[in-house]
Design an enzyme around this catalytic site. Structure first.
Site, PDB file in Angstrom:
ATOM      1  N   SER A   1     -10.010   1.461   2.067  1.00 36.55           N
ATOM      2  CA  SER A   1      -8.556   2.112   1.671  1.00 36.55           C
ATOM      3  C   SER A   1      -7.408   1.680   0.919  1.00 36.55           C
ATOM      4  CB  SER A   1      -7.802   3.702   2.307  1.00 36.55           C
ATOM      5  OG  SER A   1      -7.030   2.196   3.876  1.00 36.55           O
TER       6      SER A   1
ATOM      7  N   SER B   1      -9.513  -1.774   7.508  1.00 33.67           N
ATOM      8  CA  SER B   1      -8.836  -1.596   5.382  1.00 33.67           C
ATOM      9  C   SER B   1      -7.868  -2.838   4.808  1.00 33.67           C
ATOM     10  CB  SER B   1      -8.713   0.455   5.836  1.00 33.67           C
ATOM     11  OG  SER B   1      -9.426   1.350   6.086  1.00 33.67           O
TER      12      SER B   1
ATOM     13  N   LYS C   1       1.056  -1.036   0.308  1.00 39.66           N
ATOM     14  CA  LYS C   1      -0.150   0.259   0.618  1.00 39.66           C
ATOM     15  C   LYS C   1       0.339   1.292  -0.156  1.00 39.66           C
ATOM     16  CE  LYS C   1      -3.602   2.038   2.655  1.00 39.66           C
ATOM     17  NZ  LYS C   1      -4.157   2.238   4.037  1.00 39.66           N
TER      18      LYS C   1
END
Length: 506
Positions: free
Chosen positions: A174, A198, A98
């Protein structure tokens, strides 16, 4: 050289802080500030050695923004290549991160054009560990900008991440790029960030395994989120074995993350994952199932998955934890006001002996002054609400949310005195269909609209209490559904055993 303020600036700062200097006070304060800044200027300009996070000398290709043809689900912000040692638990594995995880020499965006031009000069602790264990990092993953939305409607500056099971539907929170990169087969393992679910939410929507570990188990050094009290990193993969290998590779104290206190000796997760669930006591969390807003198909799929574990030898019962119903509320307060405190230090943090990323602190601070309007609307909404609460209620909501945390944690721990794991659906619905905004107003509304309390009810509470939780796909035909297993602190081995046993059974 540090610039000195004039008297009018001192008065303006005083007014902003509620200090309201008189003319004479402002003159005296300005003179005192000049003397202080003269001393600080020597330190500011001094060529002193600063502590740096370890950075391995790996070959790094900073990469490129992939085309739609190469990345049809828009899971990646950047394709890159950082070759690991080639030896270790992750040898031969491809990993993507991420894009809130710092990798030296690779641009980092937080999913927002606000960060354009920033390239870290340090590696997050987990990056060093991943590379030392032999993996190859192949990309930075798409995310809702600054992790500022629920993922049910809004998108970040790099566009919507499409669900590989049905691109017309959303892919989750997210860390959507983290789930989709794994579900689509682009990488073996990914790393996501979890502040309210998330990691687990996109795992649920995309049909992969996503683990949120015990608070502090995985060091957060060199990674940037929201409030440190609810920030977690977690691995996602198609196979429980790969989740176990990644956890084994990156867990444990690093000497920088102040949240890593009293971590016990950790097991070799990958070597004990196949111990099965015979005799394991699993409690169906009554307040986490069948509530208003839950689709019957989700409830039925999870109950059927629990029956599979029962047939594999688990002892299943029903357990009530009344505190679960509202535990997501104080968690939301920490997320909101925590983002204000984090932004107040330009993402550097404070009050702890840890690593402070000077390059990022400078970049965030200067960018807020020059183009703060580019921060995502969801984040600006949270910051404004948090500022209102702070000015009018002086931080008491945040303090209360912190102070009741132990009591809510004890409510779950009381249940764990009689059972080994809790179980409930990860999310109350399958992935909803994405609704493209038809106007600027609709687009802005999407940017600040969450999924409502039911959406967070089974996930954010465990960010708040710090208990580990794993989402395991129990339906992958059509739109996936995730079964969430929750355990006592540092019970990741049990969670992985149950996930693996279910995986083997079906």
């Amino acid at each position: 050289m540090l610039r000195k303020p004039d008297v009018e600036e001192v008065k303006a700062y005083g007014k902003e802080l509620g200090l309201n200097f008189t003319d004479l006070e402002a003159v005296l304060v300005q003179q005192s500030m000049e003397r202080s800044l003269d001393g600080l200027d020597t330190f500011y300009e001094a060529r002193l050695e600063e502590d740096r996070l370890p950075t391995g000398h790996f070959v790094r290709d900073p990469g490129y923004r992939p085309s739609e043809e190469e990345d049809p689900y828009n899971a990646f912000i950047r394709k890159c290549r950082v070759e690991g040692s080639g030896e270790g638990l992750l040898a031969g594995k491809t990993v993507a991160l991420k894009d809130h995880v710092a990798v030296s020499g690779i641009p980092m965006t937080f999913g927002s054009h606000f960060m354009d031009g920033y390239t870290p000069d340090f590696d997050a602790t987990i990056v060093t560990r991943i590379l030392n264990q032999g993996a190859t990092i192949t990309g930075k993953l798409n995310m809702i900008d600054f992790s500022s939305g629920s993922g049910l409607s809004g998108t970040g500056d790099y566009g919507r991440v499409k669900n590989p099971h049905n691109p017309e539907h959303v892919s989750g929170g997210s860390s959507s790029g983290s789930a989709v990169s794994v579900a689509s087969g682009a990488v073996d393992i990914s790393i996501g960030g979890d502040q309210g679910g998330s990691v687990r939410a996109p795992a649920h929507y995309c049909g992969v395994i996503g683990l949120k570990p015990t608070f502090g188990l995985i060091p957060h050094t060199g990674v940037f989120g929201s409030d440190p009290g609810v920030d977690f990193l977690g691995p996602l993969a198609k196979k429980a074995e790969d989740v176990a290998l990644m956890l084994e590779s990156i867990a444990g104290p690093d000497g920088y993350d102040p949240r890593q206190r009293n971590i016990p000796e950790l097991p070799a997760y990958s070597q004990i994952i196949d111990r099965g669930v015979k005799g394991l006591k699993i409690g169906i969390l009554e307040e986490g199932i069948g509530f208003d807003g839950m689709e019957p198909e989700v409830e039925n799929a999870v109950l059927a998955a629990i029956e599979v574990l029962s047939k594999a030898g688990a002892i299943v019962s029903r357990v009530s934890v009344p505190a679960h119903t509202d535990a997501h509320i104080p968690a939301s307060i920490l997320l909101m006001e925590g983002s204000r405190y984090l932004m107040g230090t330009n993402f550097g943090g404070a009050f702890a002996e840890t690593y402070y990323p000077t390059s990022l602190i400078r970049m965030i601070g200067s960018s807020r002054q020059s183009h703060g309007y580019q921060l995502p609307l969801g984040m600006r909404t949270n910051l404004t609400t948090a500022e209102y609460l702070h000015r009018n209620y002086y931080g008491t909501l945040y303090a209360k949310a912190q102070n009741v945390r132990k009591g809510i944690r004890r409510a779950y721990d009381k249940a764990f005195a009689d059972i080994d794991l809790l179980v409930c659906p990860t999310k109350p619905t399958r992935a909803p269909k994405f609704k493209a905004p038809q106007s600027t107003k609709e687009a802005l509304e999407q940017a600040i609209t969450g999924g409502g309390p039911a959406h967070f009810r089974n996930t954010s509470c465990f960010n708040y209490t710090g208990h580990p939780a794993i989402s395991v796909p129990c339906q992958v035909d059509g739109l996936p559904i995730g079964m969430q297993l929750i355990g006592p602190h540092y019970s990741e081995s049990l969670l992985l055993q149950a996930a693996y046993a279910y995986q083997q059974s079906i």
